[in-house]
Design an enzyme around this catalytic site. Structure first.
Site, PDB file in Angstrom:
ATOM      1  N   LYS A  22       0.836  -1.203   0.000  1.00 10.34           N
ATOM      2  CA  LYS A  22       0.000   0.000   0.000  1.00 10.34           C
ATOM      3  C   LYS A  22       0.873   1.257   0.000  1.00 10.34           C
ATOM      4  CE  LYS A  22      -1.667   1.521   4.060  1.00 10.34           C
ATOM      5  NZ  LYS A  22      -1.277   2.927   4.278  1.00 10.34           N
ATOM      6  N   ASN A  23       1.912   1.246   0.840  1.00  7.41           N
ATOM      7  CA  ASN A  23       2.713   2.468   0.981  1.00  7.41           C
ATOM      8  C   ASN A  23       3.647   2.714  -0.205  1.00  7.41           C
ATOM      9  OD1 ASN A  23       1.424   2.962   3.336  1.00  7.41           O
ATOM     10  ND2 ASN A  23       3.182   2.561   4.682  1.00  7.41           N
ATOM     11  N   CYS A 117      -5.214  12.839  13.589  1.00  2.00           N
ATOM     12  CA  CYS A 117      -5.752  11.520  13.300  1.00  2.00           C
ATOM     13  C   CYS A 117      -5.536  10.666  14.522  1.00  2.00           C
ATOM     14  CB  CYS A 117      -5.100  10.919  12.068  1.00  2.00           C
ATOM     15  SG  CYS A 117      -3.424  10.428  12.361  1.00  2.00           S
ATOM     16  N   ARG A 122       0.669  14.590  13.709  1.00  2.00           N
ATOM     17  CA  ARG A 122       1.225  14.343  12.371  1.00  2.00           C
ATOM     18  C   ARG A 122       1.199  15.569  11.452  1.00  2.00           C
ATOM     19  NH1 ARG A 122      -0.898   8.499  10.439  1.00  2.00           N
ATOM     20  NH2 ARG A 122       1.054   8.477   9.304  1.00  2.00           N
ATOM     21  N   ASP A 313       4.879   0.651  12.048  1.00  2.00           N
ATOM     22  CA  ASP A 313       3.698  -0.029  11.508  1.00  2.00           C
ATOM     23  C   ASP A 313       3.606  -1.499  11.940  1.00  2.00           C
ATOM     24  OD1 ASP A 313       2.818   2.264  10.312  1.00  2.00           O
ATOM     25  OD2 ASP A 313       3.364   1.706   8.273  1.00  2.00           O
ATOM     26  N   ARG A 405      -8.430  -0.721   5.077  1.00  2.36           N
ATOM     27  CA  ARG A 405      -7.636   0.338   4.445  1.00  2.36           C
ATOM     28  C   ARG A 405      -6.334  -0.229   3.892  1.00  2.36           C
ATOM     29  NH1 ARG A 405      -5.864   4.750   8.141  1.00  2.36           N
ATOM     30  NH2 ARG A 405      -4.617   5.031   6.284  1.00  2.36           N
TER      31      ARG A 405
HETATM   32  C1  UD1 Z   1       4.397   6.923   6.423  1.00  3.90           C
HETATM   33  C2  UD1 Z   1       3.589   5.674   6.176  1.00  3.90           C
HETATM   34  C3  UD1 Z   1       3.011   5.164   7.495  1.00  3.90           C
HETATM   35  C4  UD1 Z   1       4.134   4.958   8.511  1.00  3.90           C
HETATM   36  C5  UD1 Z   1       4.996   6.200   8.616  1.00  3.90           C
HETATM   37  C6  UD1 Z   1       6.234   5.981   9.477  1.00  3.90           C
HETATM   38  C7  UD1 Z   1       2.767   6.014   3.936  1.00  3.90           C
HETATM   39  C8  UD1 Z   1       1.602   6.291   3.062  1.00  3.90           C
HETATM   40  N1  UD1 Z   1       2.514   5.996   5.258  1.00  3.90           N
HETATM   41  O1  UD1 Z   1       3.524   7.902   6.956  1.00  3.90           O
HETATM   42  O2  UD1 Z   1       2.366   3.916   7.249  1.00  3.90           O
HETATM   43  O3  UD1 Z   1       3.570   4.697   9.777  1.00  3.90           O
HETATM   44  O4  UD1 Z   1       5.448   6.630   7.324  1.00  3.90           O
HETATM   45  O5  UD1 Z   1       6.978   4.937   9.011  1.00  3.90           O
HETATM   46  O6  UD1 Z   1       3.859   5.745   3.478  1.00  3.90           O
HETATM   47  N2  UD1 Z   1       6.466  14.692  10.714  1.00  3.90           N
HETATM   48  C9  UD1 Z   1       6.623  16.028  10.997  1.00  3.90           C
HETATM   49  N3  UD1 Z   1       6.507  16.933   9.969  1.00  3.90           N
HETATM   50  C10 UD1 Z   1       6.233  16.555   8.695  1.00  3.90           C
HETATM   51  C11 UD1 Z   1       6.091  15.180   8.415  1.00  3.90           C
HETATM   52  C12 UD1 Z   1       6.220  14.266   9.446  1.00  3.90           C
HETATM   53  O7  UD1 Z   1       6.855  16.416  12.140  1.00  3.90           O
HETATM   54  O8  UD1 Z   1       6.140  17.418   7.822  1.00  3.90           O
HETATM   55  C13 UD1 Z   1       6.624  13.688  11.794  1.00  3.90           C
HETATM   56  C14 UD1 Z   1       5.372  12.856  12.031  1.00  3.90           C
HETATM   57  O9  UD1 Z   1       4.475  13.511  12.895  1.00  3.90           O
HETATM   58  C15 UD1 Z   1       5.961  11.602  12.651  1.00  3.90           C
HETATM   59  C16 UD1 Z   1       7.310  11.451  11.906  1.00  3.90           C
HETATM   60  O10 UD1 Z   1       7.578  12.728  11.359  1.00  3.90           O
HETATM   61  O11 UD1 Z   1       6.212  11.796  14.012  1.00  3.90           O
HETATM   62  C17 UD1 Z   1       7.314  10.441  10.781  1.00  3.90           C
HETATM   63  O12 UD1 Z   1       6.186  10.654   9.952  1.00  3.90           O
HETATM   64  P1  UD1 Z   1       6.186  10.360   8.388  1.00  3.90           P
HETATM   65  O13 UD1 Z   1       7.382   9.575   8.018  1.00  3.90           O
HETATM   66  O14 UD1 Z   1       5.948  11.637   7.670  1.00  3.90           O
HETATM   67  O15 UD1 Z   1       4.887   9.466   8.233  1.00  3.90           O
HETATM   68  P2  UD1 Z   1       3.961   9.436   6.973  1.00  3.90           P
HETATM   69  O16 UD1 Z   1       4.779   9.730   5.774  1.00  3.90           O
HETATM   70  O17 UD1 Z   1       2.728  10.211   7.219  1.00  3.90           O
END
Ligand code: UD1
Length: 425
Positions: A22-23, A117, A122, A313, A405
């Site tokens: 999915k990711n 969420c 996030r 995850d 999902r």
């Molecule tokens: C992706 C995965 C999700 C997985 C996560 C961490 C997808 C579609 N989803 O989510 O399944 O759980 O990686 O491996 O690939 N953060 C910030 N600022 C930002 C972006 C992120 O502070 O602009 C923080 C987030 O709150 C979190 C950390 O960075 O604490 C990691 O998040 P991130 O890697 O961005 O997760 P996703 O990409 O949303």
């Protein structure tokens, strides 16, 4: 609302093939916004998040039609009203992946802010700072972020923390920027390297995807491509933990052991026998006479971390396993805040878990009993399903739309492995 009724305990045995990741599929779908010719994606998982992303792309003017082997996505030839509406974005945070490619391709994008969420706040500040570095003008109003740029220009940008979708968003945007972009402190998840493979097939020039530093030489246009989504390492990990928690013997096909190193190491340390050969990863749990330390499960302490660390995850699924460990286990959730909602539900099944901030202490040696529990997010639901497989009696897992999902046909895969699982309305 649909639910699973699971009668345990069960011993999972047999082989299972994972769906496309999915990711990896979500950013690959978003990348089709960059193309001027059709992109065909094969091995897309049949899960709800993918249907949501396809709906979002259609909303942005992409035409999607099934081809013999995959889904053909025909990009819009003229700019469309580039709005990713709240109704779609709120159900799936990864919708933000359309921001970078839309502004790069059409010079304008308007995407609803994802908001909070179930697993914490996030934010997307890193996506936004990176796009600003590439020259986009950003405005946030009425719950939407609007990005504009005549043409993005190559730049250097350092993420303040590794973010998976943030890295993907900027990687895609930079492919159509004018000049060279150098991204540092990037996330290193295998799904990022896979996205780069697709972008390269579309004509992009990218170096270093899958490492901390990615260099992209922008080009004015990108063409079409055909790309197969790799197998889902998190789904694979879930079934491997399923073998461990039920004392079973499961061979998982379709995922690469090198993408699961941290989990496999933890399972081995726990006493689970792991072999990988011929494209399959096989886990044999204790109780199968195969325990590596003479028969008892001893889970080590685990801290979640960006890849190649232990994936957040798989934290909920591992917590379910830790309830069966001979010794107490400390789980430190270091990626997301507030990702322990499954702990309260596991406790209702008889687990003994104490949460202190971002740490959970799981006492272990718990005799789990079936109960009525509620899924709160995708991976938490998977943790509850695994716990139910080793619990005595009947467990009802409510709200399995969370599971749908990201897990394709979970109940039939589990049934095939010998579990007694039923989906009911
Ligand atoms: C992706 C995965 C999700 C997985 C996560 C961490 C997808 C579609 N989803 O989510 O399944 O759980 O990686 O491996 O690939 N953060 C910030 N600022 C930002 C972006 C992120 O502070 O602009 C923080 C987030 O709150 C979190 C950390 O960075 O604490 C990691 O998040 P991130 O890697 O961005 O997760 P996703 O990409 O949303």
């Amino acid at each position: 609302m649909e639910r699973f009724t699971i009668t345990g305990p069960t011993r999972l045995e047999g082989s299972v093939t994972v769906a496309g990741a999915k990711n990896a599929a979500l950013p690959a779908l978003a990348a089709t916004l960059l193309a001027e010719q059709p992109v065909v994606l094969e091995n897309l998982p049949q899960v709800r998040d993918i249907r949501t992303m396809v709906r979002l792309l259609q909303h942005l003017g992409v035409e999607a039609c099934e081809d013999r082997a995959g889904l053909e996505l025909q990009p819009a030839l003229r700019p469309v009203e580039n709005v990713a509406p709240y109704d779609l974005v709120k159900t799936m945070r990864a919708s933000v992946l359309v921001l970078g490619p839309s502004v790069a391709r059409w010079g304008r994008a308007r995407v609803s802010l994802p908001g909070g969420c179930a697993i914490g706040v996030r934010p997307i500040d890193q996506h936004l700072a990176g796009l600003e570095a590439l020259g986009a003008e950003l405005r946030i109003e009425h719950g939407y972020v609007t990005a504009r740029a005549k043409r993005l220009r190559g730049a250097r940008f350092r993420f303040s923390l590794p973010t998976v979708t943030g890295t993907e968003n900027l990687l895609m945007a930079a492919c159509l920027a004018d000049g060279v972009t150098r991204l540092s402190n990037c996330a290193r998840e295998p799904e990022i390297a896979d996205l780069a493979t697709l972008l390269a097939a579309m004509g992009a020039t990218i170096e270093g995807a899958g490492t901390e530093t990615i260099t992209i030489e922008g080009s004015p246009t990108l063409g079409g491509a055909r790309h197969a989504i790799p197998g889902d390492r998190i789904e694979a990990g879930t079934y491997l933990i399923g073998a461990a928690i039920t004392g079973g013997d499961v061979a998982v096909h379709g995922a690469r052991a090198q993408d699961l190193v941290a989990l496999l190491e933890v399972l081995r340390e726990s006493g689970v026998s792991i072999e990988s050969s011929g494209g399959a990863i096989r886990a044999r749990g204790i109780g199968d006479g195969e325990g590596e330390d003479g028969g008892a499960l001893h889970c080590p302490d685990v801290t979640t971390a960006p890849h190649p660390g232990f994936p957040t995850d798989l934290q909920a699924q591992f917590m379910a396993l830790a309830t069966q460990s001979e010794r107490p286990t400390t789980i430190h959730e270091a990626v997301f805040e507030n990702r322990f909602q499954h702990a309260a539900e596991l406790t209702r099944m008889g687990a003994r878990i104490r949460i202190e901030g971002s740490r959970a202490r799981v006492e272990g040696r718990s005799r789990l009993l079936g109960a009525h529990v509620m899924a709160t997010d995708l991976r938490a639901s998977a943790g509850l399903v695994l716990a139910a497989l080793c619990a005595q009696g009947e467990t009802v897992v409510d709200r399995i739309y969370h599971l749908d999902r990201g897990y394709e046909q979970m109940e039939s895969k589990l049934q095939h492995l010998g579990a007694r699982v039923e989906r009911t309305a």
